[in-house]
Design a protein around this motif. Structure first.
Motif, PDB file in Angstrom:
ATOM      1  N   VAL A  19      -7.144 -14.600   6.950  1.00  0.00           N
ATOM      2  CA  VAL A  19      -8.475 -14.247   6.640  1.00  0.00           C
ATOM      3  C   VAL A  19      -8.610 -14.231   4.874  1.00  0.00           C
ATOM      4  O   VAL A  19      -9.505 -14.723   4.505  1.00  0.00           O
ATOM      5  CB  VAL A  19      -8.729 -12.548   7.030  1.00  0.00           C
ATOM      6  N   LEU A  20      -7.391 -13.652   4.411  1.00  0.00           N
ATOM      7  CA  LEU A  20      -7.308 -13.948   2.834  1.00  0.00           C
ATOM      8  C   LEU A  20      -7.365 -15.297   2.351  1.00  0.00           C
ATOM      9  O   LEU A  20      -8.146 -15.529   1.188  1.00  0.00           O
ATOM     10  CB  LEU A  20      -6.063 -13.013   2.337  1.00  0.00           C
ATOM     11  N   ARG A  21      -6.970 -16.365   3.194  1.00  0.00           N
ATOM     12  CA  ARG A  21      -6.788 -17.671   2.724  1.00  0.00           C
ATOM     13  C   ARG A  21      -8.139 -18.528   3.472  1.00  0.00           C
ATOM     14  O   ARG A  21      -8.069 -19.829   3.463  1.00  0.00           O
ATOM     15  CB  ARG A  21      -5.580 -18.338   3.267  1.00  0.00           C
ATOM     16  N   ASP A  22      -9.079 -17.821   3.986  1.00  0.00           N
ATOM     17  CA  ASP A  22     -10.275 -18.861   4.581  1.00  0.00           C
ATOM     18  C   ASP A  22     -10.963 -19.179   3.377  1.00  0.00           C
ATOM     19  O   ASP A  22     -11.892 -18.492   2.771  1.00  0.00           O
ATOM     20  CB  ASP A  22     -11.183 -17.490   5.630  1.00  0.00           C
ATOM     21  N   ASN A  23     -10.662 -20.364   3.114  1.00  0.00           N
ATOM     22  CA  ASN A  23     -11.478 -20.925   1.948  1.00  0.00           C
ATOM     23  C   ASN A  23     -13.087 -21.283   2.360  1.00  0.00           C
ATOM     24  O   ASN A  23     -13.650 -21.444   1.236  1.00  0.00           O
ATOM     25  CB  ASN A  23     -10.833 -22.394   1.830  1.00  0.00           C
ATOM     26  N   ARG A  24     -13.363 -20.879   3.431  1.00  0.00           N
ATOM     27  CA  ARG A  24     -15.039 -20.836   3.449  1.00  0.00           C
ATOM     28  C   ARG A  24     -15.794 -19.754   2.561  1.00  0.00           C
ATOM     29  O   ARG A  24     -16.652 -19.756   2.462  1.00  0.00           O
ATOM     30  CB  ARG A  24     -15.124 -20.740   4.977  1.00  0.00           C
ATOM     31  N   LEU A  25     -14.919 -18.612   2.400  1.00  0.00           N
ATOM     32  CA  LEU A  25     -15.322 -17.301   1.899  1.00  0.00           C
ATOM     33  C   LEU A  25     -14.915 -17.359   0.354  1.00  0.00           C
ATOM     34  O   LEU A  25     -13.932 -17.831   0.073  1.00  0.00           O
ATOM     35  CB  LEU A  25     -14.640 -16.163   2.472  1.00  0.00           C
ATOM     36  N   SER A  26     -16.073 -16.777  -0.482  1.00  0.00           N
ATOM     37  CA  SER A  26     -15.774 -16.654  -1.817  1.00  0.00           C
ATOM     38  C   SER A  26     -14.704 -15.283  -1.915  1.00  0.00           C
ATOM     39  O   SER A  26     -14.861 -14.671  -0.904  1.00  0.00           O
ATOM     40  CB  SER A  26     -17.210 -16.448  -2.400  1.00  0.00           C
ATOM     41  N   PHE A  27     -14.152 -15.528  -3.296  1.00  0.00           N
ATOM     42  CA  PHE A  27     -13.338 -14.252  -3.600  1.00  0.00           C
ATOM     43  C   PHE A  27     -13.860 -13.014  -3.273  1.00  0.00           C
ATOM     44  O   PHE A  27     -13.486 -11.949  -2.913  1.00  0.00           O
ATOM     45  CB  PHE A  27     -12.788 -14.532  -4.786  1.00  0.00           C
ATOM     46  N   CYS A  28     -15.469 -12.968  -3.880  1.00  0.00           N
ATOM     47  CA  CYS A  28     -16.250 -11.691  -3.661  1.00  0.00           C
ATOM     48  C   CYS A  28     -16.300 -11.268  -2.293  1.00  0.00           C
ATOM     49  O   CYS A  28     -16.070 -10.149  -1.932  1.00  0.00           O
ATOM     50  CB  CYS A  28     -17.508 -12.111  -4.431  1.00  0.00           C
TER      51      CYS A  28
END
Length: 133
Positions: A19-28
């Motif tokens: 989840v934390l490395r899901d590059n589809r998501l922004s850090f925000c």
């Protein structure tokens, strides 16, 4: 908001690395997901309430929630009461609805990406006998 989690011990939130490395998501979006997962079930998690707790502002929070919704971490359903009032039912998940991008099992640290890089991103050792060019 209804938070759906796997079994946890009290007083901390656990997020899978995928989840934390899901590059589809922004850090925000990742930060807001972690923040929302730390709430108890039934906690209020609307844009206005979240924007009051962060310097990001309402537009950035709304954008992050849309990201989470697009990739299956958040589901919102607007419902009308018998009195005609609208409310939004929010379901939050600690894993996305769809398939996650899978990381290589021994992915190591990324290298330069050049041709000499190994499959795990490591650079081959230099030959000591070679003269610099």
């Amino acid at each position: 908001m209804h938070v759906h989690r796997t079994a946890r011990t009290r007083f901390f939130t656990t997020l899978g690395n995928e989840v934390l490395r899901d590059n589809r998501l922004s850090f925000c979006a990742r930060g807001i997901l972690g923040h929302l997962l730390s709430f108890p079930d039934g906690q209020r998690g609307d844009i206005r309430t979240l924007a009051e707790r962060t310097p990001e502002g309402r537009e950035r929070v709304a954008s992050a929630l849309r990201e989470l919704e697009r990739f299956g971490y958040l589901k919102r359903v607007v419902t009308r009461t018998t009195e005609g009032r609208l409310y939004t039912e929010v379901d939050l998940f600690d894993a996305p609805d769809g398939p996650l991008p899978q990381a290589a099992p021994k992915a190591g640290f990324p290298g330069s990406g050049g041709q000499a890089a190994g499959p795990d991103g490591d650079q081959p050792p230099k030959q000591r006998d070679e003269e610099p060019t």
